[in-house]
Each structure stands twice: as C-alpha cells, then as structure tokens.
Design an enzyme around this catalytic site. Sequence first.
Site, PDB file in Angstrom:
ATOM      1  CB  CYS A  10      26.578  24.399   3.212  1.00 36.86           C
ATOM      2  SG  CYS A  10      26.944  25.422   4.657  1.00 36.86           S
ATOM      3  CB  CYS A  61      32.213  31.149   4.764  1.00 36.68           C
ATOM      4  SG  CYS A  61      31.032  30.896   3.448  1.00 36.68           S
TER       5      CYS A  61
HETATM    6  O1  PYC Z   1      29.864  27.095   2.630  1.00 35.70           O
HETATM    7  O2  PYC Z   1      30.391  27.185   4.757  1.00 35.70           O
HETATM    8  C1  PYC Z   1      29.691  27.500   3.802  1.00 35.70           C
HETATM    9  C2  PYC Z   1      28.566  28.437   4.014  1.00 35.70           C
HETATM   10  C3  PYC Z   1      28.163  28.992   5.177  1.00 35.70           C
HETATM   11  C4  PYC Z   1      27.061  29.799   4.879  1.00 35.70           C
HETATM   12  C5  PYC Z   1      26.829  29.715   3.539  1.00 35.70           C
HETATM   13  N1  PYC Z   1      27.762  28.871   3.032  1.00 35.70           N
END
Ligand code: PYC
Length: 332
Positions: free
Chosen positions: A253, A90
Amino acid sequence: MAQYTFQCIDGHTCGNPVRVVTSGGPELEGETMLARRAHFMRDFDWIRTGLMYEPRGHDQMSGTILYPSTRDDCDIAVLFIETSGCLPMCGHGTIGTVTIAIEEGLVTPKTPGRLTLDTPAGKVVAEFRMKGEYVEEVRITNVPSFLYATGLSATCSPLGEITVDVAYGGNFYAIVEPQANFSDIADYSVSDLIRWSPELRSALNEKYDFVHPEQPDIKGLTHIMWTGKPTVASATARNAVFYGDKAIDRSPCGTGTSARMAQWCARGDLAVGDDFIHESIIGSLFNGRVEGDARVANTDAIIPSIGGWARVTGYNRIIIDERDPFAHGFVV
Ligand code: PYC
C-alpha cells in the site's frame, strides 16, 4: 439499449491488481484533477462500479483512466477508480499504471526515466528503471504526508475499544498498532480483519472529522491499516490495509506506507533520509524513503517516496451492456 466498450490493460503491483483503461473513458470537465474526479463521481460512477465490481472485477479491483494533464508541470493526468471509490491518490495504482503506460507506449515522458503525474491529490513524480523492454522498478515521490491525529478511539465490537493514530498519505489511514485488544496481524485471519474493519471505520468517521487542511474536498477516513512485526528479514514493518467493502491490499500500500512513514517521523522513529521497507500480507515489499520535510497548513509533513514493481497480466476488452442486469456490477 447502449453497449459500452473499454480497452483495458490489466496488471498487478506487488500482488494488488491494476486495470488501466486505455479507451472508453468519458470526457471530464474541470480545471483540476480534483474537479474532474468530482465530475466523474457525479455522472460516470457506473463506469467505476461496472469495471471494478463483480462480475467484471472483484473485491480488490483497482484501476486508472489516463487523461491529458490539467497542469503545465505534468506529463499526464490519472483518475483512480477502485472498489472503494475514486481515491485522491493510490500508490500501487500509480506504480502499476506507470509500468503499463511505459511498457505499452501509452505515453512519452518529456524526460527519459521520469513521468510527472497530475493526480487528484496533487503532483506525483515517478522515476522508472528499465531492464530491456520492461520496467524493472518505479519510485514515486508522493504528495506531502502528515500525521493528522493521535490516540483516537472507537469500539469495534468483537475486539472492544481500539486506539488509532490517523495519518494522511494521499488518503486518510487509521493505523492500528499492537495494543491491549489487538496483538499483531499475524495472530488473526484475513477474514477477521475484513469483518472488523467496516465497523471500526464507520465508528471513527461518526466520532471524528477527517478533512485535508488545504484540500477540503479530500475528506473521510477510507482505509484501516492493521499492523504487526515483519516476517521478511529486510522489512521494517508489516501491514494489512483494508479498503472498499471487503478488500485487503495485497501490496504493501503506497499511500498507506506514506502515511505510516509520516506517523513514524512525527514521533521520532524515522527521519529524513531514512528507508522504511514495508511488507504486505503476502510478503511483497515496498521500499519507502523519507525524502524531505514539508508543511501542510500548520502541520509538519514529509515528502515520502515509494519504490515497487509491477507486471502486465493481460489485455482485456470489457463490455458493459445495459441489457445485463449486472451491467453496473454488484457487491455481495
Ligand atoms: O497503494 O495507495 C495504495 C493503495 C490504496 C488502496 C489500495 N492500495
């Protein structure tokens, strides 16, 4: 009836929550973090659901538990716990965890300004910049990321047929780009994206297999990345990533940005050395960069890095009391 106490430090990375469990995590068995993650999921998933779901968490909640590394070349190991399960990797969680671990003195890096992390998906290197006593920015060099499949399609009833590319950046992402039945995330509400995503994800998982070619325990499409034009002048692209049952990532993300850069590189829209600034649904930014080439099995891959920031929001002593009918959390 047992009562369990977890000391946590809460924070957020570019808007998305990170809850670092500093004590109360279980001892795990296994030679690798992928094996220890399997042990956690088998015997201790109630800790994840208790700390992530309501009433102690919420739809977006995401966290980590720190462990001694299983590898000689890493300072510390990280287990990711989230409403969506135990992710192999993550990005926002890593940026937040490194910020919290350094600011709170939870770990002493062997090399100043650099922390090496043993994650279930593989080794991740975090480089951090301090301003006074605070971490100003963390840049993580992620696991090799690659385009897995192009032009897959499935029906998502309110929209009709949707075509996606699937890329891996530590998790598998279905990337929905503007097309006949989907224009741009700016044209829909967050609740629409939340309503449509589980159906699209299930339809794709039923129709196709998503298995990491070198780590077969990493499998399944977990995230849907809806995309659109950036609204911030400096950004390259904008996204809204769906995960878990009802979450849209507030950060851009990290593993999703890695997957998107791999997709763009595979089709020639990005190259080694290029920057890729990703905008989230709330306008926060990650600074992605293609650091190098790699190979995963017989597939071309990239080594992506992601820069972002995080802040501590509080100190949380959380109790899971088995007298509580909602001790292990709930989803509505
Ligand atoms: O930042 O990799 C990330 C992530 C995965 C799910 C929520 N954030």
